[in-house]
Design a protein around this motif. Structure first.
Motif, mmCIF file in Angstrom:
data_model
loop_
_atom_site.group_PDB
_atom_site.id
_atom_site.type_symbol
_atom_site.label_atom_id
_atom_site.label_comp_id
_atom_site.label_asym_id
_atom_site.label_seq_id
_atom_site.Cartn_x
_atom_site.Cartn_y
_atom_site.Cartn_z
ATOM 1 N N ASP A 225 -4.157 2.585 -8.242
ATOM 2 C CA ASP A 225 -3.817 2.792 -6.844
ATOM 3 C C ASP A 225 -5.070 2.757 -5.972
ATOM 4 N N TRP B 132 -2.952 5.497 -13.587
ATOM 5 C CA TRP B 132 -2.149 4.967 -12.488
ATOM 6 C C TRP B 132 -2.805 5.232 -11.145
ATOM 7 N N HIS B 133 -3.328 6.442 -10.978
ATOM 8 C CA HIS B 133 -3.999 6.773 -9.710
ATOM 9 C C HIS B 133 -5.197 5.866 -9.489
ATOM 10 N N SER C 293 2.184 6.949 -6.683
ATOM 11 C CA SER C 293 1.273 8.006 -7.130
ATOM 12 C C SER C 293 1.906 9.374 -6.910
ATOM 13 N N THR D 73 0.831 -1.196 0.000
ATOM 14 C CA THR D 73 0.000 0.000 0.000
ATOM 15 C C THR D 73 0.864 1.243 0.000
ATOM 16 N N LEU E 186 2.517 1.782 -3.353
ATOM 17 C CA LEU E 186 1.632 2.358 -4.377
ATOM 18 C C LEU E 186 1.367 3.841 -4.129
#
Lengths: 334, 549, 241
Positions: free
Chosen positions: C224, C220-221, C94, C87, C90
């Motif tokens: 995430d 990408w976000h 971001s 977590t 990631l």
């Protein structure tokens, strides 16, 4: 071919009339609506056919008209909805004291067992005028128990019971179809419902059976050693099953559930899922060790422990007046 | 060189700008991609139609004597899968939508031309996978592939068919995405939302459904494929799974999917009826908003496919009442189209004949939906031919009639040629008659109790007469479908060249040449008029018959 | 006479000499229109992804409520440490994406390239930790299928009650499909960022034009955020005992 050409199915149950009445009402409403649109379109198309020199009249719209032809149909729809809901509710609520028949569907046949014990394959004999409740499950895939003459249909699922009921009004033999596609012989999974006069039915019943289903269940109960834990005194390691059917049960995790057919079945096949409060998680699972018919017999047996009564008849009535929740939930479809 | 007999003579257009196979296979021109889709969709339509013919032939006699039960089961499965996923869902959006959406809003192309081409390739890949699956054994679960039959009991090629549909679904999503972005961002100056043709509103609503609904069936297919391959228990009761969960996930997409199939056709109806009545559609804003309402409400009614499946009484009540709610906007549209005819100036060219057919058949199909939404009736008629008749009235009597009407209406624009009007009117009539003969008897069959998906009805010979009628109708219907294919092809070589606007129709697409140049417009249009400005179009020459024949 | 290739103007996108940014595609009237379209297109695509994962979350919710105990028992078999580390990995990735975009907006080439490289590395770190987790699942026979075993595991909070292996298998089926699909999206994301790194290195991105970075960043976000939902649902339910 041309001598046997019905356009309307027979009516042979108490529900059929109600379904047909709503259907006819819908036919009338649809017919009127279709006529209205057809007439308007044909009339306008002819009346306003293009003529040289005559221009179309541009009309933006009319909000009052839009509201009218939205609200009136909505109102009609709500009437249809309510009527349909009432018919449906009647069809889904088996009367108390219905005779019970356990149905096990499998690819590609129907196996039926009356609570009184008679077994049938692809045929169901019932007397005229008796409420019959079907407690159904499948051994493999989803099937559907469909009797057009009764206007009755209910999917039959693996892993749980579904219910249906009817009261036949006319002696005769009626088609039984499987109505949920189930593989190669789906169209061969056909049977008959044979509705007989009460006297004939008694005669047919007398023709031998292995005893009531609950008695079969009692035997299985003993053979599998259930009685060692499910004793009738307070000493058992498992709950006392006397009078448990049809009543609420408090579970270990805080929930309260109704002890209906599906609950009893689940306890046999997956005991940990809804463990009764105050008891240890020691009941073994019988998944894979009992057939669907044997589970049905056990359920019938536990039902018969509700009160001493005529063997096999459903009697959710106990010495304590039954609560309203118990009346509806115990016999309703899950 | 333009001549009176050939108004477009010698002009460069999207068809003749580049030649060669690669100029087609690597095109990013939305109009060429529309034609690529036209070819592939027609191909799959005839495949699905061929299966239908075999089904009807088998049902001529009660016994399962033409094909064996296993084969029959595969036939109706493949008929459904091909027709739903490879014909109906793409058809209008991918052919007419692709061709017309940019032109109708005054744009040079869609927002993402390369994604558009990708869409077509995904459709082709999915189609090839499905063909391969069919040729190497096929699937026999019904197009609805209910569990646990599809995950644990059948031996046919579920995973392959599922993946084919998954890929085709991606194509659908990308088309929808392209349309929404295009309509939001690429409207020409002055083309406000309330000046958009109703065809655009309909495609916008359709695209919303494609975007939000298709991924759910995609994940359902993934779960079925994984369960089948690894023998998991997500949907298998023997392992603790719930077969009803599959049905909820499946219908959550598959019900909105039927609105993907009908909404574009409704959009075409608005265009045709307006043009051939020479009037703005009555209640433009209500018709536009009803498309959006159908898309939204369409997501709320899925479990009306499950009234006898084992859902609770309360769930059944909720879904029944919502199903009646979704019927209202469709009814509103029919009333508005009919009202448009009032005081119009009506001509009966082939597109309008298809529109009349649509009005009648969609009304009937929609009304039978009211029967099915009624819980008490549904119990009797679900899983019977009543349902089969209902959805064919909407999908064939509605969607396909609309598609054919649209193809005729825009054929001059697309091909630069006129189709033969006499043959077209005849074909419309044949389709209408053949259709009703095929499917009306099925309503009766359904109420009588003939279940769906039955290869054999030898225990019920009383069903035969109606089946024979239905099969007779289907042969007529087949002829009706063959005719347009033949004369459209004929017209490409021998048809009269079409003028820019043979119908004197409103809409930006008619302000370009027929066929249009690659970038659609010589100059970016600036819109200062409302949609369906027929008053302006007709005012100068009221005595003329403004149609070139 | 008709020259369709320049038939329609770009409007105000052409400057005095008729030039425009080479990245402007010819069917768009202005760069703004192109940028807005790209952005809206990516948001819509992400909406489809929400619906895609949504079906899984739905199935998860239903079985979580139905098999409360087994889900708790199975969840406790996962390593919160590894999941938690992932977590953080990631979230950091971001951040590096945002840095890359800021760098492009401010013509900071080194920062932009470095941030992109870091993003990719963090992506690989995530996948690496995930494969370690999967390997562990494999060893413990928690991979659903023929070799699945889940015997003699107590249901947390219910001493003496053993978890039903079939129900635990449902948990693990959903675990693998959910995290597996997520990992697939990560791999695609890394691929996208490798391309973005190459394009950045070639000098394609300027303060005026860096749309691919922005929409790649959106994707990408999103990946995430999916993990931010997966992590508590899969790892953090019923942590006590």
């Amino acid at each position: 071919m041309l001598d046997n050409f019905p356009l309307w199915p027979e009516r042979a149950s108490t529900l059929a009339g109600g379904v047909d009445a709503l259907f006819i009402f819908l036919l009338i409403v649809s017919g009127l609506m279709t006529l209205l649109i057809f007439t308007a379109v044909v009339y306008f198309a002819a009346r306003y056919r293009r003529k040289p020199g005559v221009l179309a009249v541009q009309i933006e719209g009319s909000t009052p008209l839009e509201l009218t032809w939205s609200i009136i149909p909505l109102f009609v729809f709500m009437v249809i909805f309510l009527w349909g809901a009432v018919v449906y509710f009647k069809g889904r609520t088996p009367p108390r004291d219905s005779t019970e028949v356990y149905v096990v569907a499998k690819q590609w046949m129907w196996k039926l067992e009356h609570a009184e014990g008679q077994r049938e394959i692809n045929e169901l004999h019932v007397p005229v005028g008796r409420d019959v409740k079907l407690i159904m499950t499948s051994q493999d895939v989803i099937h559907s128990f469909f009797v057009p003459a009764f206007r009755m249909k209910q999917d039959v699922l693996p892993g749980r019971y579904t219910m249906a009921w009817f009261r036949a009004t006319k002696p005769g033999t009626y088609h039984l179809f499987c109505a949920e596609y189930c593989g190669t012989q789906h169209s061969g999974m056909i049977g008959s419902i044979v509705v007989m006069e009460p006297a004939q039915y008694e005669a047919w019943m007398g023709g031998g059976s292995g005893g009531p289903l609950s008695a079969t269940g009692e035997k299985i109960f003993a053979e599998l050693g259930c009685a060692t834990c499910h004793r009738t005194d307070a000493q058992g390691r498992g709950p006392n099953l006397q009078g448990v059917f049809g009543k609420p049960v408090q579970l270990e995790d805080g929930r309260t559930v109704m002890a209906d057919e599906n609950y009893i079945r689940e306890c046999v096949l997956d005991p940990g899922a809804k463990r009764v409060k105050g008891f240890q998680p020691i009941m073994p699972t019988f998944q894979g060790l009992v057939s669907e018919e044997q589970v049905n017999a056990l359920v019938a047996y536990v039902k018969s422990l509700a009160t001493p009564g005529p063997a096999g008849a459903s009697s959710a009535a106990a010495p304590v007046p039954p609560s309203k929740a118990q009346q509806t939930k115990g016999s309703q479809v899950n | 060189m333009a001549t009176p007999n050939d108004p477009q003579g010698g002009r460069e257009n999207y068809l003749n700008k580049h030649y060669g196979v690669w100029s087609w296979l690597l095109t990013t021109d939305h109009k060429r991609i529309a034609l690529l889709y036209l070819l592939s969709i027609t191909f799959f339509f005839f495949i699905g139609g061929f299966f239908a013919l075999l089904i009807r032939l088998e049902l001529l006699t009660p016994a399962s004597d033409l094909v064996q039960a296993d084969t029959y089961n595969k036939l109706f499965t493949m008929h459904g899968m091909v027709m739903v996923f490879f014909f109906l869902i793409p058809s209008i959006p991918a052919v007419l939508g692709n061709f017309l959406v940019p032109m109708m809003i005054g744009a040079k192309d869609l927002a993402f031309p390369r994604v558009n081409l990708l869409s077509w390739y995904l459709y082709i890949i999915g189609g090839v996978m499905m063909l391969h699956c069919m040729l190497t054994g096929g699937v026999d679960t019904g197009w609805t592939f209910y569990t646990p039959f599809s995950t644990a009991f059948t031996n046919t090629k579920i995973v392959e068919a599922g993946l084919a549909i998954f890929v085709a679904g991606f194509s659908s999503i990308l088309t929808g995405l392209n349309f929404v972005v295009t309509i939001h961002r690429m409207r020409a100056p002055g083309m406000t939302w309330s000046r958009l043709p109703l065809f655009i509103w309909a495609h916008y609503a359709t695209s919303i459904i494609q975007i939000l609904g298709t991924p759910v069936v995609a994940i359902t297919i993934v779960l079925v494929a994984v369960e089948r391959t690894l023998h998991l228990g997500i949907f298998d009761p023997k392992l603790g799974g719930d077969p009803l969960l599959f049905q909820h996930l499946f219908w959550f997409y598959s019900h909105p999917a039927v609105y993907i199939m009908i909404l574009p056709s409704m959009g075409i109806m608005s265009e045709i009826i307006a043009c051939f009545s020479r009037k703005r559609i009555f209640g433009y804003h209500f018709v536009a908003l009803s498309s959006i309402a159908i898309a939204v409400f369409g997501f709320l009614v899925w479990a009306h496919h499950m009234f006898v499946a084992g859902i609770s009484l309360y769930a059944a009540l909720i879904f029944s009442v919502l199903s009646y709610a979704v019927a209202v906007p469709s009814a509103v549209k029919v009333f508005n189209w009919t009202a448009t005819l009032y005081k119009g100036s009506i001509r009966y060219e082939a597109p309008m004949l298809y529109a009349f057919g649509f009005l009648g058949l969609f009304t009937m199909g929609g009304l039978t939906g009211l029967f099915l939404a009624a819980l008490g009736i549904n119990v009797h008629v679900t899983d019977t031919y009543f349902v089969v008749a209902h959805f064919h009235y909407i999908m064939v009597g509605g969607a396909v009639m609309g598609y054919l009407g649209g193809m005729h209406f825009w054929w001059p624009k697309i091909s630069g040629k006129l189709y033969p009007e006499g043959w077209a009117r005849l074909a419309a009539l044949i389709v209408f008659i053949g259709f009703n003969l095929t499917f009306f008897p099925q309503f009766v069959l359904g109420y009588l109790g003939m279940p769906r998906r039955y290869a054999d009805y030898s225990h019920m010979p009383e069903f035969q007469v109606l089946n024979v009628l239905s099969t007779a109708g289907s042969t007529v219907l087949g002829i009706g479908y063959l005719l347009p294919m033949l004369y459209f092809l004929w017209s490409m070589r021998y048809g009269k060249p079409a003028p820019d606007n043979p119908w004197n129709a409103a809409g930006l697409e008619w302000k370009t040449a027929s066929p249009p140049p690659t970038f659609n417009f010589e100059e970016e249009p600036v819109v200062t008029w409302e949609a369906y400005n027929y008053e302006e179009l007709d005012a100068p020459h009221p005595e003329e018959v403004p149609v070139v024949r | 006479m008709s020259d369709s290739s320049t038939a329609m103007s770009h409007g105000d996108a052409h400057d005095v000499d008729g030039q425009h940014n080479p990245a402007l595609l010819h069917h768009f009237a202005t760069e703004q229109q192109q940028r807005d379209s790209a952005s809206l297109g990516m948001w819509i695509f992400l909406a489809t992804e929400v619906m895609f994962f949504g079906g899984l979350f739905c199935a998860y919710l239903i079985y979580r409520l139905k098999y409360f105990g087994e889900f708790a028992a199975a969840s406790q078999q996962l390593s919160v440490k590894m999941g938690g580390t992932n977590t953080i990995v990631l979230i950091c990735s971001s951040l590096t994406v945002v840095l890359a975009i800021w760098a492009a907006q401010n013509s900071k080439r080194t920062l932009m390239l470095g941030s992109l490289v870091l993003t990719i590395l963090l992506g690989f770190a995530f996948l690496g930790i995930k494969s370690m987790e999967y390997a562990e699942k494999f060893e413990k026979h928690h991979v659903p299928g023929p070799s699945f075993q889940f015997d003699n595991v107590e249901v947390p909070g219910h001493p003496g009650q053993m978890a039903n292996p079939n129900h635990a298998q449902i948990y693990f089926s959903l675990y693998f499909v959910m995290t597996g699909l997520h990992a697939l999206h990560m791999i695609i994301g890394i691929g996208i960022f490798v391309w973005l790194l190459w394009a950045a290195w070639k000098g394609r991105f300027t303060p005026e034009y860096h749309t691919p970075l922005e929409i790649g960043g959106l994707y990408w976000h999103f990946v995430d955020i999916i993990w931010i939902y997966l992590f508590p649902l899969l790892y953090l339910i019923d942590l006590r005992k």
